[in-house]
Design an enzyme around this catalytic site. Structure first.
Site, short mmCIF file in Angstrom:
data_model
loop_
_atom_site.label_atom_id
_atom_site.label_comp_id
_atom_site.label_asym_id
_atom_site.label_seq_id
_atom_site.Cartn_x
_atom_site.Cartn_y
_atom_site.Cartn_z
N ASP A 37 45.85 41.55 38.43
CA ASP A 37 45.74 41.52 39.71
C ASP A 37 46.26 40.27 40.75
O ASP A 37 46.79 39.78 40.44
CB ASP A 37 44.50 42.29 40.05
CG ASP A 37 44.32 43.60 41.18
OD1 ASP A 37 44.60 43.26 42.30
OD2 ASP A 37 44.05 44.54 40.86
N HIS A 44 42.22 42.72 46.75
CA HIS A 44 42.37 44.08 45.82
C HIS A 44 41.75 43.60 44.39
O HIS A 44 40.98 44.16 43.73
CB HIS A 44 43.69 44.36 45.65
CG HIS A 44 44.26 45.55 44.97
ND1 HIS A 44 44.27 45.49 43.80
CD2 HIS A 44 44.48 46.86 45.45
CE1 HIS A 44 44.71 46.69 43.29
NE2 HIS A 44 44.86 47.55 44.18
N SER A 94 44.02 52.31 42.20
CA SER A 94 43.67 51.31 41.90
C SER A 94 42.27 51.02 41.52
O SER A 94 41.55 50.25 40.80
CB SER A 94 44.20 50.23 43.02
OG SER A 94 45.47 49.80 42.92
#
Length: 728
Positions: A85, A158, A497
């Protein structure tokens, strides 16, 4: 990227574990020359991917009661999740090693020491952190280190969010701006985390992703979580598919997000059959907010905005303000005022007013930044027709409420036709629990059919992916906008996600409870025990249109970890099975070698539908009959068990199963059965449930199930039948 020894000086990465080869920066002529070299098996272009952007443990039924999945797996304590990520913010409490034992001795990874990420920041919980930027810099040029950090540290948020969702430690007194208060926990709270930063400002490049997967498997991870992806291409040209094949071959479970391009058909990504592809559903928690119009009508919406005591259990009300539609408030030369694009609004028109912005083309929270810049008092974010009624709660920078498409039409009608100056106020109602119905398939969640392999159901299943609370970073406010200077330890995000790390963490728990299970067995357990009914007993619905959901949106159903712990029967798949599938899919032996790293001789080909997948998908292109073989393994506690089949037939076909009874004499025994699907007439096909548009002719789709039960276990597989209309 090519499967050969490097011959160019512009070398980026070498691959040894999940793939044999290298990546290098080449001119077109160099690439052409290299592709013709006899030692080169294949060469493909580096592609950028994009990110697919805590009530969920309780919603999933995770508890500390005896004989449940958490204690049975020892909370995942001896297993390792690798997260690919944007990196990690290691100082967060979610990555504390309180209560975590010694690092597993088999771990071979590292904590990469950099100027802003000393290796001492790793601990018994966060045992590894590395970054991979060679492919990114080869494509985009040298990194601007005033804007990005060439280290494992996360500057996007994220990666920190997904890592803590998968395996964050238990954190009391967590909240996002006062919302969603409680104990935050990842799915596997005592599991070890290894973070591989592969995503940068311009995307996540295949060469870096492949290098990280290569390192992760060599380091000793048990599960890979990848909340990123791109469009579907043949598997031998898909770095994530190639790398995942090598990982699964070595026993690593790979979870990936389905994508956020829904509700369009054939938008699902990460579709290789050895990857577990995860769609997003809602949970039973929401963040309601109302828009109260000047005539007293109330429009329901959602919001996360810290206004006085919001989130502490009682509603708070903003002051009434005039309403204006952004499409009439643009300044000369401004681009996209209706969408509240950057520098599109005229302050003289907006000052002190609540602005109605249309959703689309730019990040939702950025529209609020534009309204605030122009002096607006608040924002109403109205869905487009494409967004439907799906609502996502955002951490806005000013008082703001998101509303559905129908409500948006009503609001514009009021604004244009009100006999008195239109105005509105907001009521922020904090956090609501017990929302129903839930789950619902999120509008944005990408849908099937599988564009690369029509006989493989994708997505595989559904997991929580809407309004998920997890850890956040310093230096970036919860809206994700650079101008947002607020600090938040946790944030609420939505996307597939967020769904992907839920399944990655649950898969790790299953591997902890059943260390002898293969990656395919873990996925089978998750799929065949998934549920298709919501928390009020109805069939799962699709947020995009309000209709009943189908496997093209929800896969086998919503994940149920406690039932997956004891699935009764599982469908296993080994490497040779996947190779046979590729042969039967008419891939050339050369292309298959790119994926498998070995010599392949396809010989006599079989039918692609015989892959031992826990779901059945039949595509009729002129045929009238299809037969599929499956093998199930007894993993229940009872050595002697008798399973009987039940069938719900899709419209337009007749389904028969032989035999109709499976008698197991011992645990671990495998038995086979066959499923025959036969078209029964054009009239019945015309009544099928969905219309889809494969490249070429239109097609009808209908759905059913094949279920095996022994009185205790229910082993359910969806059946999807696609019929090309010109073949009826």
């Amino acid at each position: 990227m090519a499967s050969s020894s490097p011959t160019a000086q512009n070398l980026i990465h070498l691959y040894h574990t999940v793939f044999n080869g290298f990546s290098a920066k080449l001119t077109p002529s160099q690439a052409s020359q290299l592709s013709n070299h006899p030692a080169v098996l294949s060469l493909f272009e580096d592609r950028p991917r994009k990110l697919h952007t805590t009530r969920s443990p309780q919603f999933l039924g995770l508890s500390q009661e005896p004989n449940t999945i958490l204690p049975k797996s020892d909370y995942g304590s001896n297993l390792i999740i690798g997260v690919l990520d944007t990196g990690v913010w290691p100082e967060r409490r979610s990555f504390s090693d309180t209560g975590v034992g010694p690092i597993p001795s088999r771990w071979k990874g590292e904590c990469q020491d950099t100027y802003d990420f000393p290796k001492t920041l790793c601990n018994r919980k966060l045992i590894g952190a590395r970054f991979f930027s060679g492919g990114y810099e080869a494509a985009a040029g040298a990194m601007n280190e005033t804007l990005e950090r060439k280290s494992p540290r996360d500057t996007d948020g994220h990666g920190t969010h997904t890592a803590s969702t998968a395996a964050g430690n238990m954190v009391p007194r967590a909240s996002a701006l006062g919302y969603a208060r409680g104990v935050a926990s990842g799915m596997a709270p005592l599991a070890r985390l290894a973070v591989y930063k592969v995503c940068w400002a311009t995307g996540c490049f295949d060469s870096d992703i492949l290098a990280a997967m290569d390192s992760a498997v060599n380091d000793g991870v048990d599960v890979l979580s990848m909340s990123l992806g791109g469009g579907a291409v043949p598997y031998y040209m898909d770095a994530m598919a190639v790398g995942s094949f090598g990982a699964v071959e070595q026993g690593v479970f790979v979870a990936a997000s389905a994508g956020n391009e829904g509700p369009g058909e054939m938008t699902v990504t990460n579709v290789a059959p050895w990857i577990t592809t995860v769609g997003a559903g809602t949970i039973d928690r929401g963040f309601p907010a109302d828009v109260v119009l000047g005539d007293g009508r109330v429009i329901s919406g959602v919001s996360i905005y810290r206004h006085k005591d919001t989130g502490r259990g009682h509603a708070t009300v903003s002051s009434p303000a005039p309403l204006i539609y952004a499409g009439t408030a643009g300044h000369p030369g401004g681009f996209g005022p209706a969408l509240c694009m950057e520098n599109s609004l005229d302050p003289s028109s907006v000052q002190g007013k609540i602005v109605i912005c249309e959703r689309g083309s730019s990040p939702r929270a950025s529209k609020g930044v534009e309204v605030k810049r122009a002096g607006g008092a608040g924002m109403i974010l109205a869905n487009s027709i494409a967004d439907g009624e799906g609502l996502i709660a955002d951490s806005h920078v000013l008082p703001a409420v998101g509303i559905g498409a129908r409500a948006g039409d009503l609001l514009l009608q009021y604004t244009n036709q009100s006999s008195s100056p239109p105005q509105a106020k907001f009521i922020f109602r904090g956090t609501a629990l017990g929302v129903h119905p839930a789950p619902i398939v999120a509008t944005f969640s990408s849908r099937g059919p599988n564009p690369e392999s029509h006989t493989i159901l994708k997505p595989d299943l559904l997991a929580p992916g809407v309004n998920i609370l997890a850890a956040w970073i310093d230096g970036l406010g919860p809206s994700g906008m650079p101008s947002d200077k607020r600090k938040a330890e946790f944030n609420v995000l939505s996307g597939t996600s967020m769904a992907c790390p839920h399944v990655a963490g649950l898969a790790l728990l299953l591997k902890g409870a059943h260390p002898e299970w293969s990656a395919a067995m873990v996925r089978s357990a998750l799929m065949t025990t998934a549920y298709t009914r919501d928390n009020i007993g109805g069939t799962l619905h699709d947020e995009a249109n309000g209709n009943l959901s189908t496997p093209l949106a929800s896969g086998a159903g919503h994940v149920d970890p406690q039932k997956a712990l004891d699935p009764g029967l599982v469908y296993d798949i080994n490497t040779e099975d996947y190779i046979a599938f590729l042969c039967n899919s008419n891939y050339s032996e050369t292309s298959i070698r790119t994926i498998t790293k070995r010599e392949v001789h396809c010989g006599t080909k079989g039918w692609v539908g015989d892959l031992n997948y826990p779901a059945f998908t039949v595509v009729f292109e002129g045929e009238r009959v299809a037969e599929m073989r499956r093998v199930v393994k007894n993993v229940g506690d009872n050595e002697v068990a008798t399973y009987r089949v039940g069938v719900i037939e899709p419209k337009g076909v007749r389904v028969s199963v032989v035999p109709q009874e499976l008698v197991f004499r011992r645990k671990g025994e495998e038995l086979s059965y066959r499923v025959r699907v036969e078209k029964v007439g054009a009239e019945a096909v015309a009544e099928a449930e969905e219309m889809i548009h494969f490249p070429g002719p239109e097609s009808k789709v209908s759905h059913g199930t094949v279920t095996w039960t022994d009185g205790k276990h229910v082993v359910r597989s969806p059946v999807t039948v696609v019929t090309f209309l010109n073949s009826v």
